[in-house]
Design a protein around this motif. Structure first.
Motif, PDB file in Angstrom:
ATOM      1  N   PHE A  75       0.833  -1.196   0.000  1.00 27.71           N
ATOM      2  CA  PHE A  75       0.000   0.000   0.000  1.00 27.71           C
ATOM      3  C   PHE A  75       0.879   1.261   0.000  1.00 27.71           C
ATOM      4  CE2 PHE A  75      -1.998   3.470   2.334  1.00 27.71           C
ATOM      5  CZ  PHE A  75      -3.146   3.673   1.573  1.00 27.71           C
ATOM      6  N   LEU A  76       1.921   1.264   0.846  1.00 24.54           N
ATOM      7  CA  LEU A  76       2.808   2.435   0.888  1.00 24.54           C
ATOM      8  C   LEU A  76       3.462   2.655  -0.473  1.00 24.54           C
ATOM      9  CD1 LEU A  76       4.512   1.878   4.364  1.00 24.54           C
ATOM     10  CD2 LEU A  76       2.627   3.417   3.804  1.00 24.54           C
ATOM     11  N   GLU A  77       3.876   1.541  -1.081  1.00 26.47           N
ATOM     12  CA  GLU A  77       4.515   1.627  -2.397  1.00 26.47           C
ATOM     13  C   GLU A  77       3.547   2.220  -3.417  1.00 26.47           C
ATOM     14  OE1 GLU A  77       7.698  -1.811  -3.364  1.00 26.47           O
ATOM     15  OE2 GLU A  77       5.717  -2.077  -4.240  1.00 26.47           O
ATOM     16  N   ALA A  78       2.301   1.748  -3.363  1.00 24.80           N
ATOM     17  CA  ALA A  78       1.302   2.253  -4.299  1.00 24.80           C
ATOM     18  C   ALA A  78       1.081   3.750  -4.083  1.00 24.80           C
ATOM     19  CB  ALA A  78      -0.007   1.485  -4.132  1.00 24.80           C
ATOM     20  N   MET A  79       1.052   4.173  -2.813  1.00 31.38           N
ATOM     21  CA  MET A  79       0.878   5.599  -2.522  1.00 31.38           C
ATOM     22  C   MET A  79       2.031   6.406  -3.113  1.00 31.38           C
ATOM     23  SD  MET A  79      -1.954   6.313  -0.947  1.00 31.38           S
ATOM     24  CE  MET A  79      -1.720   7.935  -0.229  1.00 31.38           C
ATOM     25  N   ILE A  80       3.248   5.930  -2.838  1.00 28.46           N
ATOM     26  CA  ILE A  80       4.429   6.662  -3.312  1.00 28.46           C
ATOM     27  C   ILE A  80       4.380   6.815  -4.828  1.00 28.46           C
ATOM     28  CG2 ILE A  80       6.940   6.425  -3.617  1.00 28.46           C
ATOM     29  CD1 ILE A  80       6.963   5.206  -0.751  1.00 28.46           C
ATOM     30  N   ASN A  81       3.892   5.774  -5.495  1.00 28.05           N
ATOM     31  CA  ASN A  81       3.839   5.823  -6.955  1.00 28.05           C
ATOM     32  C   ASN A  81       2.609   6.535  -7.491  1.00 28.05           C
ATOM     33  OD1 ASN A  81       6.241   4.453  -7.234  1.00 28.05           O
ATOM     34  ND2 ASN A  81       5.252   2.446  -7.102  1.00 28.05           N
ATOM     35  N   SER A  82       1.725   6.978  -6.604  1.00 25.63           N
ATOM     36  CA  SER A  82       0.512   7.610  -7.117  1.00 25.63           C
ATOM     37  C   SER A  82       0.819   9.064  -7.499  1.00 25.63           C
ATOM     38  CB  SER A  82      -0.613   7.541  -6.071  1.00 25.63           C
ATOM     39  OG  SER A  82      -0.261   8.336  -4.956  1.00 25.63           O
TER      40      SER A  82
END
Ligand code: SRM
Ligand SMILES: Cc1cc2nc3c(=O)[nH]c(=O)nc-3n(C[C@H](O)[C@H](O)[C@H](O)COP(=O)(O)OP(=O)(O)OC[C@H]3O[C@@H](n4cnc5c(N)ncnc54)[C@H](O)[C@@H]3O)c2cc1C
Ligand code: SF4
Ligand code: FES
Lengths: 842, 128
Positions: free
Chosen positions: A19-26
């Motif tokens: 989830f954190l990774e997805a946020m960073i890439n958003s």
């Protein structure tokens, strides 16, 4: 205070991290301020590969987070701190250490906890669960005082835990309540075959056992008593009786839960409070908990998209799995138990090779509903795609699982038949369409494709299929990748190798005349010189080979920036006597050479002029040195740690083995350099896991690691085989290196070679250990030939008057090159910089 | 008799003071370079690289100085054919130079000196 949206994540496990990774890439990441609670003392790590902890993978290796990644993206991690309460009206979360944090959006990624059945005695000492690195460390410590271990639970995780006990050297029992192993995923036939195979490995399997009490043992620490009156004694006990969602926080804050636990979520992963999300193993979607990582990853992306006001929905996930349990392939697809009304089954049982395969098809034989594979899961990818994409079956569906003995090749599906939406990599949710796009964007080799799409980077199960999609796309694009090594030969290095071998070609000019055009270049000449040397091991400066060699090989030294050379004598295993050290010092001093200890545990002398090389080498050889092949694409160094001879932890004589390996393969010409190392114990002071072939001593033998490297793209080596005796280790190494020499591309390290191989490490094991291609004897014979014909090229050279002429500075003068100028720095020479030297131009 | 020798004999060069005798033709390895010195110990001292090719039975002389690495190393490079042209690849960073013209393949603005070669009675002579 910033006006950023505050996102709080509780739980930094696999899904929380995703989830954190997805946020960073958003795209709007800068509009958020993200904080995560992490109850464990370590940030997110790979639980799926947890068991590899016992095969030498450290906690660091298992980490999913590059050092500094969170900091770099401004994510605050409350390490070792637990969220203890949520106040939904105030929108705050309180931590165990007393911090109170505000949130705009809250994400629960608390995972699950192992269920421990309330059997009397379940809380005795030496009882464990199998979920975290801490659990494993505790097990490891207990195993030191144990002889027998038992696992309660014969499901997927229980069997993995059993493997861990075997790895820890314990007599191992598996105790299962149900009448078969892996009851959820496989059927009776598959379970029976699996049991047979596991028992072949020495694990004792007890089915249909109802444990009633755990008490003091007579010969072991515990005694387990069962409903049928039988007993088993064991020193350690592991519970693996299923998982339960970690939903306590949600319960306390009155979020809606399922009847048997689990935080209820909708298709956007929102809980009954729209500002609170739940993802991963704590979430209950449509009445289901998904105990696998891939659905959790999907939920992480869905929740992230929803917070970013982007469209996405969780619509369920496929629970098919393929795994290797104690080296045994097991796979389960879709409706494995034929629960669909009127479903039909086809079964193939091979008692000799211990293979079980079953497919479940629709009543009309037209579609695949499910499958069970035990002992051989090569068809997994194909069958999975058929069931997921509703692909029409061939006329006789049993052809899908019957062995193809007539050599006609499998009836499998062409990847071409798959729709673009077909999910190829379930762990990372990569579709065929995305792969095709990446290929057309230029990712035309497997390594680049996995890098670009992430496909194949988790469990690896989809890699063969990813490879097929790649090849299929390349073919379709008419983009036959040009693998010719250069304009002079329409062949790959591998093809050239075979031409040389099969046609017994001994010189470049013969090869060029028969298979090439033009006159060659700096790419094909050294490549072919290397192939000729691997095959026939002639002296590299024979007149017919001389002109092929790169300057380093031609003058048997590494050319430096100013045209001088370095001198690197072999110091096998890094072991050197004081007398020899003195010789190196004396030679360095006499010829005024810059002297440095290299990163490869030996000593390099720099700044030798061409004409000085023979004299320097003569003195070194007279003192008992030989060439270190630092100039060749060949075996470089075999580093060692001091090992059991001196070190209090050493399990075996790592120096002796390093010496043996270095002397065995020295001079072996290869597609790229080869490095090796041997460590005396798991502390790994020789850094063997960063080598092409790395060896670590264990209590009972050697663990062999392969295909690692440092350098530009560092890659950890993979554990290839465990507890080998020296003879077997050398045999595998012979085979592996010769297979590499024969099949790798020019300038391809073993890591890239393996990563580009269909089937990767498993395939390599089949070839090298199981001899699946039937070539091992040949590989060993060819290696023996190279070893037998070893020569120190410098010795051969200084013994040959005529060769010595090559080292004259000029064909018509013995004058030294006036353009080579040194200045002094820290008590030694170094090449003068431009501004320090008189301009000399031609 | 070899073409080069024949050609060399056609004009009398031995008397021309510009030509320096370097070595015997047989002393040159085939398809590999050697370095030689012109006008040693004078202010015209120059390092050259000689290549004897089997491709067209020729001897080429070019400057030994690699303008990229600023080291005298071209004689130690590998002989290449690029299409129809013959070239040497610098052993340091692999830039290619045309043996006949000195032109660099990678950078149009760079070229190195070339020198006329003649073979007389099996002796290799270079002018420059
Ligand atoms: C001398 C040394 C550095 C030092 O002062 O310590 C060195 C020097 C060179 N290294 Fe290295 N490497 C040296 C240890 C290493 C190590 C450390 C090790 O072996 O444990 C590595 C990383 C480990 C590995 O290779 O997996 C290393 C990774 C490289 C690479 C990157 C390889 C890769 O796969 O990415 C290159 C470039 C290449 O090979 O294409 C390279 C290339 C070179 C070359 C050959 C570059 C060149 O063409 O000039 C250097 C010339 C060596 C010379 O003149 O003798 N060197 N090089 C070390 C010699 C070790 C020895 O005793 O032989
Ligand atoms: C040995 C083993 C093998 C497995 N093999 C596979 C496999 O082959 N394939 C597969 O798909 N899946 C496999 N799984 C399952 C997979 O690991 C899980 O599906 C996945 O880890 C779930 O991720 P998660 O983030 O939901 O939970 P977790 O990874 O368990 O993370 C939850 C984290 O939240 C923390 N936490 C809980 N409560 C709090 C709190 N109040 N405050 C702060 N932190 C909290 C926990 O300490 C934990 O670190 C395996 C699991 C194990 C144990
Ligand atoms: S690897 Fe182990 S045996 Fe070798 S030096 Fe280090 S601690 Fe000692
Ligand atoms: S399916 Fe697991 S990595 Fe692709």
């Amino acid at each position: 205070m910033s006006n950023k949206q505050r996102v709080l994540v509780i739980g930094n496990g696999m899904v929380g991290h995703k989830f954190l990774e997805a946020m960073i890439n958003s795209p709007q990441y800068s509009a958020f301020e993200v904080t995560t609670f992490c109850e464990e003392s370590r940030i997110a790590y790979d639980r799926v590969h947890l068991s590899e902890f016992f095969c030498g993978r450290s906690a660091d290796d298992l980490s999913l987070v590059e050092p500094g990644y969170y900091e770099q993206h401004g994510i605050r991690v409350l390490l070792g701190d637990k969220a203890v309460s949520i106040d939904r009206s105030a929108k705050t979360v309180t931590s165990e250490k007393g911090e109170v944090l505000n949130y705009d959006k809250l994400v629960l990624a608390t995972g699950s906890f192992p269920f421990v059945p309330p059997i009397p005695g379940h809380d005795r000492d030496n009882c464990f669960v199998y979920r975290t690195i801490n659990d494993l460390e505790a097990m490891q410590a207990a195993a030191e005082h144990s002889k027998v271990g038992a696992v309660i639970g014969g499901g997927l995780l229980g069997l993995e835990a059993a493997k861990a006990l075997v790895d820890l050297g314990l007599e191992t029992h598996v105790i299962e309540f149900a009448p078969r192993l892996m009851a959820v995923q496989i059927d009776d036939g598959g379970g029976a075959m699996l049991r047979q195979k596991i028992e072949d490995l020495g694990v004792k399997v007890h089915l249909g056992m109802n444990t009633q009490n755990i008490g003091d043992g007579d010969t072991c620490f515990h005694k387990m008593s069962f409903a049928d009156g039988s007993e088993i004694e064991t020193d350690m006990l592991l519970f693996s009786a299923g998982i339960r969602p970690q939903d306590a926080l949600a319960r306390d804050s009155k979020l809606e839960l399922g009847e048997r636990g689990g935080i209820v979520v909708n298709d956007h992963c929102q809980t009954s409070d729209p500002d609170v999300y739940a993802i991963g193993e704590c979430a209950l979607w449509s009445g289901r908990i998904y105990g696998l990582v891939a659905p959790g990853y999907k939920m992480a992306q869905v929740a992230c998209d929803h917070i970013n006001a982007e469209d996405n929905a969780f619509t369920g996930a496929d629970m098919s799995t393929k795994l290797k349990l104690m080296g045994i392939d097991v796979a389960s697809i879709g409706d494995a138990h034929a629960n669909t009304p009127n479903a039909k089954e086809y079964t193939y049982v091979n008692g000799t090779e211990e293979i079980y395969k079953k497919i479940v098809v629709t009543e009309d034989n037209s579609r695949l509903l499910g499958a069970v594979l035990v002992g051989d899961a090569t068809d997994y990818g194909t069958l999975l795609q058929m069931s997921l994409n509703d692909i029409p079956l061939p006329e006789f569906p049993d052809a899908l699982i019957l062995p193809q003995r007539d050599g006609n090749g499998a009836t499998g599906l062409g990847v071409d038949m798959l729709p673009d939406g077909a999910q190829i990599c379930s762990c990372n949710d990569v579709t065929k369409g995305q792969l095709c796009q990446a290929v057309s964007d230029g990712a035309t080799v497997l390594a680049d494709l996995t890098l670009a799409t992430n496909a194949g980077t988790s469990c690896g199960g989809c890699k063969p299929l990813v490879g097929q999609v790649l090849n299929n796309e390349l073919e379709k694009m008419g983009l036959e990748v040009n693998t010719d090594i250069c304009e002079h030969f329409p062949h790959t290095r591998q093809e050239l190798y075979h031409l040389v071998r099969v046609k017994e070609i001994k010189t470049f000019s013969d090869l060029l005349a028969q298979h090439g055009s033009g006159y060659g270049c700096e790419i094909c000449k050294p490549t072919i010189a290397s192939i000729l040397a691997s095959c026939w091991n002639d002296y590299v400066l024979e007149p017919e080979h001389l002109a092929l060699q790169d300057t380093n090989d031609r003058y048997l030294g590494n050319m430096q920036k100013d045209g001088t050379y370095s001198v690197v004598p072999r110091i096998a295993g890094g072991e050197i006597t004081p007398d020899k050290l003195i010789v190196l010092g004396e030679v360095g001093k006499k010829y005024n050479l810059y002297t440095k200890v290299t990163g490869g545990q030996r000593i390099d002398l720099f700044g030798a002029r061409l004409e000085q090389l023979p004299q320097i080498w003569k003195e070194l050889i007279d003192a008992g040195f030989e060439t270190g092949h630092a100039y060749g694409k060949s075996l470089r160094t075999v580093k060692s740690c001091v090992g059991s001879t001196w070190c209090r932890y050493g399990q075996n004589d790592s120096v002796a083995l390093a010496l043996e390996i270095e002397h065995r393969y020295k001079g072996l010409r290869s597609p790229h350099k080869i490095k090796s190392a041997v460590s005396g114990c798991t502390r790994e002071c020789a850094e063997a896991q960063s080598k092409d072939v790395g060896v670590i001593a264990t209590e009972t033998g050697w663990n062999m690691y392969v295909c690692g490297n440092g350098g530009m793209r560092p890659r950890h080596a993979d554990l290839f085989a465990t507890d080998l005796d020296t003879e077997t280790l050398i045999k595998y190494t012979d085979r592996l290196l010769m297979f590499y020499v024969q099949t790798a591309d020019r300038l391809q390290r073993t890591s890239v070679w393996m990563d580009n191989m269909d089937g990767g490490i498993d395939y390599l094991r089949e070839v090298i250990i199981d001899d699946s291609l039937g070539i091992c004897e040949k590989l060993e014979a060819e290696m023996a030939k190279v070893i037998d014909t070893y020569q120190c090229e410098w010795k051969t050279t200084i013994d040959d008057e005529e060769k010595m002429l090559m080292f004259r500075p000029f064909i018509n003068s013995n004058k030294a090159d006036s353009n080579v100028v040194f200045v002094e720095e820290r008590g030694q020479i170094r090449p003068a910089r431009k501004d320090e030297r008189e301009p000399v131009t031609a | 008799m070899n073409d080069l020798t024949k050609k060399a004999q056609e004009d009398d060069v031995t008397t021309d003071p510009n030509w320096t005798g370097i070595c015997n033709l047989q002393d040159l390895p085939l398809n590999a370079g050697v370095a030689a010195l012109l006008h040693a110990d004078t202010d015209k001292e120059t390092q050259i690289a000689l290549f004897r090719t089997s491709a067209n039975d020729q001897v080429y002389a070019i400057s030994n100085f690699d303008p990229f690495s600023e080291a005298n190393v071209l004689a130690r490079g590998i002989l290449c054919s690029i299409g129809e042209q013959l070239a040497v690849a610098s052993p340091v960073l692999k830039e290619h130079f045309n043996l006949a013209t000195g032109q660099c393949f990678e950078d149009e603005s760079v070229s190195i000196a070339t020198f006329p070669v003649k073979i007389v009675d099996g002796n290799v002579l270079v002018a420059g």
